[in-house]
Design an enzyme around this catalytic site. Structure first.
Site, PDB file in Angstrom:
ATOM      1  N   HIS A  12       0.804  -1.220   0.000  1.00 45.73           N
ATOM      2  CA  HIS A  12       0.000   0.000   0.000  1.00 45.73           C
ATOM      3  C   HIS A  12       0.839   1.272   0.000  1.00 45.73           C
ATOM      4  O   HIS A  12       0.358   2.324  -0.412  1.00 45.73           O
ATOM      5  CB  HIS A  12      -0.959   0.018   1.190  1.00 45.73           C
ATOM      6  N   GLY A  13       2.036   1.193   0.472  1.00 47.67           N
ATOM      7  CA  GLY A  13       2.868   2.395   0.449  1.00 47.67           C
ATOM      8  C   GLY A  13       4.189   2.160   1.129  1.00 47.67           C
ATOM      9  O   GLY A  13       4.312   1.299   2.013  1.00 47.67           O
TER      10      GLY A  13
END
Lengths: 471, 547
Positions: free
Chosen positions: A323-324
């Site tokens: 996700h990041g």
């Protein structure tokens, strides 16, 4: 270019649809391919050649692999293809993160920092990398045949409805439809309805909640009141759901208009009765990918119990990291992994015993806490936010208007509507693939109103964030 | 059955495609006439197309902004969304609009004024505000004394502030009692110093409960038909100052207000909704037929107004050309509206000394909120204009700026912010000029005395021409009026468009049509006795003889 923008809605989409529907069947794929490349090139001019280059390279590697008789050679080529895709993802998405952390460690030992030029993130890399991996592995596993045409493979990767923010479509899901698909008038109409529903979920609900959530998360966490912290957390919980599921609806709807059947990405996740259940309903295509292409290859639950937990931990850490490139995403992944393991240990039994509604509320509560980890950057601010959440303190508040409260209430109602039978019925009526004539006409009125309001909202307010765009 | 369903889907698909494509086609063709949005908008330039801009994403941002500002039916979609926000949440999307009780709308500055916060928008603290108002009052009195010498009356008229007249419809907020209310301060201090001032706010507060209609519009920022009463009061007040007999206003045939809805709903209009909110009986406004009563002794004065948009409504509701012989309006955005046709000029293009000296009355015309801005520089400029010649002013100002720019202490003070000497001197210079404009007394000793006696020599020239005999005949005078009217028409695009249509219908040139219209307008004014004829150097008879 995002779907929820006037340039897409009022220029790109009408031009594309006219061109696409007027194209003879044999060139429809080329039309879609050209528009998809324009779509990507518009937002990421520096990466379009990289994307095409990676596609071509991967296509030929997989083609060689599929033709190869020798297992070792096959394995080597499969590894090469995965390393190529993952390598690109690691470089573009995580290089900055690794360098920042490395320099932080060096700083602790009073060593000079290493020089590093920031790497720009190509839009949608997380999604198209996973798609190319599914293609390689599916062909390797002989789940599907390798694409006979390069253009079809490129189209699978760059098809604009799902290029930037998913759903992550496995090649075998659309392989047949890429080559031969039927787009009936019903598909087109229902697809457009789905698109507009998604657009209004994003623009009329998520954006309104986002403004409040952003204002609250911009406050000093230590000084804000507990009530404000809870409102902020709940607003963000609703925002991220309507934002991302709205975008998925738009993608599915656009695909449907052209005759594609993309997999569903969300199934009322906030009505889940456990975290395990939540992951069956939230970002389903990512969950499926992680299960099929990471958890099972790691051994799944076929080995020891301890190994199963380790596998689950790895899967959720990877999921968070996907996700990041930041510690809070890793924390978020670990948080969910922890509850998944708890589910396996004893939690599922307890949740079963306490009944559906309490277990649903408990799960929703845990998911909410997880979103705080997802939203707040830095360990210390996260700790401050949790302290405020459970500190029962007064403090800074923000004034929220009737618009916010109405949309907030509406978001909660929509999120939990399917708990009740009539809610399920409503959902089935709206998200059906087939409509009765009467329902189609009634829906037309709603859809047109929602479309006009969404375009109006996009014009009036500049505020139009899209959370999953950066992934 | 199946075919009916298929036909339905085909029709719906076509409808959807038409809806989707319409804005695109409207963007390029503008085939549908869409009501424009109200308010001020910055025009978004077309994107700068270049490969570099494209690579950096600049072009895309510009394009998105450009499209968002220019797509077809944009105005309509915005109105739809605003209407949705308004109907469901009573939320507006306009800056500075405050929603009051019972559907009343206010501008933020009126609410701030009522609750004592407006002062801080213009002055940092009460000391600064107090000094500024006192200086202004002192200069206003000086200006009045000078103008009085020439038979020109200088007075102040304060239009009613809606928030003060109907405060019960304001949202509940807390008062700041530490500030100075500019209107109240001016009224008190000017009255004490003998300066003529008429404050309509107090009068409207007294009148509101006895009036047969709501005397301030619930959806508007300014005023409604009630302004007619205010003008009548102003005229009586002016009569009291000079002894002139001015026109009287008679109102008859009262009825529900239907005209000038845009004026009475200007805040609502600025919200850009699809439809107007109904106004209940309680807040309904009325209007009547207006008759201007004049006798042979009635004077139509030339009035120079210095003020804000409240004056526009007066011009909308009243035939001002029957009351005044000429009007000028210095607006606060450095704009001057000349004549009854409100021809707009930048202020710097106006010979303000001439305008002042030609006037019979100078009326400082504003509402309470505008009082914080003092006189928008009018009083300061007028004082300089009346007392000092332009050359002297320029010379003195240049000397003053030069001495400050070469003052070591001043130069040192700005060294940090402006390390470059050239830039520093430039900055100090412009700051000093601005300071001189707002406080001319600090530069010109001539203005520091209680009653300045210095005079601009140009005044005499202007006065000589003020009452001069028209050099020519009555016909030449009328011809000059026609030419002036023609000029006025060329500056009014709406009227010009109408005339274009007439020209086309009559198959005559536009020039001829404009001339015809100008002749008609002037003749109409002559018939209605709206034109005061001067003395002529040539009578028609003599002219004929000459021929």
């Amino acid at each position: 270019m995002v779907f929820s923008s006037n340039i897409f809605l009022l220029f790109f989409l009408p031009i594309f649809l006219i061109a696409y529907f007027l194209s003879p069947k044999r060139i429809k794929n080329y039309t879609l391919l050209i528009f998809s490349l324009i779509f990507y090139a518009y937002g990421a001019p520096d990466f379009i050649l990289f994307l095409i280059g990676e596609c071509i390279l991967n296509y030929f590697i997989v083609k060689l692999m599929s033709k190869s008789e020798k297992t070792v050679r096959k394995k080597l080529l499969c590894t090469l293809s995965i390393v190529l895709s993952l390598g690109m993802l690691l470089y573009f998405k995580y290089a900055n993160f690794f360098m920042e952390n490395l320099n932080a460690v060096l700083g602790c030992f009073h060593r000079p920092e290493l020089g590093w030029a920031e790497v720009a993130l190509p839009i949608g890399i997380s999604f198209f990398t996973f798609q190319s991996i599914t293609y390689t592995i599916d062909v390797y596993r002989k789940t599907t045949e390798a694409s006979p045409k390069l253009s079809n493979y490129i189209l699978y990767i760059v098809m604009f409805p799902q290029l930037i923010a998913g759903p992550i479509v496995r090649y075998n899901t659309v392989a047949e439809e890429i080559q031969n698909r039927e787009s009936t008038m019903e598909n087109r109409v229902v697809g457009f309805y789905r698109f507009v529903i998604g657009l209004s979920k994003k623009v009329l609900i998520a954006n309104v909640l986002a403004q409040a959530a952003d204002s609250i998360f911009a406050l000093e966490y230590g000084n804000m009141s507990t009530a404000t912290a809870w409102i902020g957390m709940l607003a963000y919980t609703m925002q991220i759901y309507f934002d991302f599921s709205g975008y998925s609806d738009m993608a599915i709807g656009l695909g449907m208009m052209m005759g594609f059947h993309f997999p569903e990405n969300f199934m009322n996740p906030y009505t889940s009765t456990s975290i395990s259940d939540f992951w069956r309903n939230w970002h389903i295509t990512l969950g499926t990918f992680m299960k099929e292409y990471l958890y099972i290859p790691l051994g799944g639950n076929r080995k020891s119990v301890v190994r199963t937990y380790i596998n689950l931990a790895i899967v959720f850490l990877c999921s968070g990291f996907w996700h990041g490139a930041a510690w809070n995403f890793i924390l978020w992944g670990a948080f969910h992994g922890f509850f998944i393991i708890l589910d396996r240990l004893f939690m599922l039994n307890i949740l079963k015993k306490i009944g559906r509604i309490p277990s649903m509320l408990l799960t929703f509560f845990v998911v909410n806490l997880g979103w705080v980890l997802f939203r707040v950057e830095g360990v210390s601010p996260i700790a401050d936010y949790f302290t405020t959440l459970f500190g029962f303190q007064g403090g800074e508040t923000i004034s929220l208007d009737a618009h916010f409260w109405f949309i907030f209430a509406l978001a909660i109602v929509f999120s939990f509507l399917t708990v009740f039978k009539f809610g399920q019925k409503i959902q089935d009526l709206i998200f059906a693939e087939h409509y009765t004539t009467k329902r189609t006409w009634i829906m037309l009125v709603f859809v047109v109103i929602l479309f006009i309001l969404s375009v109006g909202a996009l014009t009036v307010t500049d505020f139009n964030p899209f959370i999953y765009f950066r992934f | 059955m199946k075919s009916v369903k298929n036909i339905s889907f085909t029709i719906i698909f076509i409808i959807l495609m038409v809806i989707l494509c319409l804005p695109f086609f409207q963007s390029f063709t503008n085939i549908f006439n869409i009501k424009p949005l109200s308010g001020q908008f910055d025009e978004v330039p077309a994107p700068e197309v270049s490969f570099e801009n494209y690579r950096q994403g600049i072009m895309q941002k510009q394009l998105e902004k450009y499209i968002s500002e220019n797509y077809g039916f944009r105005e309509w979609t915005i109105r739809c969304y605003n209407q949705y926000l308004w109907d469901f949440f009573k939320k507006e999307n306009v800056e500075h609009v405050v929603i009051g009780k019972d559907g009343w709308l206010f501008y933020q500055h009126h609410v701030d004024d009522y609750y004592g916060r407006e002062m801080f928008r213009w002055q940092e603290n009460t000391d600064i505000a107090y000094n500024k108002y006192e200086r202004e009052i002192r200069m206003m009195n000086k200006l009045r004394s000078i103008l009085h010498e020439y038979g020109i009356e200088f007075l102040m008229f304060i239009a009613p502030d809606k928030a003060f007249v109907y405060p019960e419809y304001l949202p509940e907020q807390t008062y700041d009692t530490t500030t100075i209310n500019a209107r109240k301060y001016y009224v008190k201090r000017l009255t004490e110093t003998g300066f003529p001032i008429i404050d309509m706010t107090e009068w409207f507060i007294q009148m509101r409960d006895t009036a047969s209609f709501c005397i301030m519009p619930s959806k508007g920022a300014h005023w409604n038909f009630s302004c007619v009463y205010a003008v009548d009061s102003l005229l009586r007040f002016m009569e009291g100052l000079t002894g002139d007999e001015l026109a009287h206003i008679k109102i008859s045939n009262w009825r529900k207000a239907t005209h000038f809805q845009n004026v009475e709903r200007d805040i609502e209009e600025s919200m850009n909704l699809l439809r107007r909110d109904p106004i209940g009986k309680k807040f309904a406004t009325k209007e009547g037929d207006i008759e201007i009563i004049r006798t042979s002794k009635t004077k139509r004065p030339n009035v120079l107004f210095v003020g804000n948009s409240y004056l526009f409504q007066i011009q909308d509701y009243l035939p001002t050309e029957k009351i005044f012989s000429q009007i000028g309006h210095q607006y606060y955005h450095n704009i001057f509206y000349d004549g009854f046709g409100r021809i707009e000029y930048p202020l710097e293009e106006i010979d303000m000394l001439k305008k002042i000296m030609e006037a019979d009355y100078v009326v400082f015309f504003l509402d309470g909120c505008q009082a914080y801005k003092t006189s928008y520089g009018f009083v300061e400029n007028a004082l300089q204009n009346l007392c000092l010649s332009k050359e002297y002013r320029e010379q003195r100002r240049a000397f003053y700026v030069d001495s400050i720019c070469h003052d070591d202490a001043t130069l040192k003070r700005y060294a940090k912010d402006f390390p470059d000497m050239q830039e520093r001197i430039q900055h100090i210079g412009s700051e000093t000029y601005a300071q001189m404009d707002s406080d001319p007394e600090s530069v010109f000793s001539e203005l520091r005395v209680p009653f300045p006696t210095a005079r601009n020599p140009r005044i005499q020239d202007i006065l000589q021409h003020k009452n001069e005999i028209f050099q020519g005949s009555r016909e030449q005078f009328i011809d000059s009026l026609v030419k002036a009217t023609e000029e006025e028409i060329w500056h009014k695009p709406d009227l010009l468009n109408e005339i274009k249509k007439k020209a086309k219908a009559k198959s005559i040139s536009l020039k001829q049509a404009v001339r015809d219209d100008a002749v008609w307008i002037v003749n109409d004014k002559i018939n209605k006795e709206l034109i005061t004829f001067p003395q002529f150097s040539i009578t028609t008879q003599t002219k004929k003889n000459e021929k």
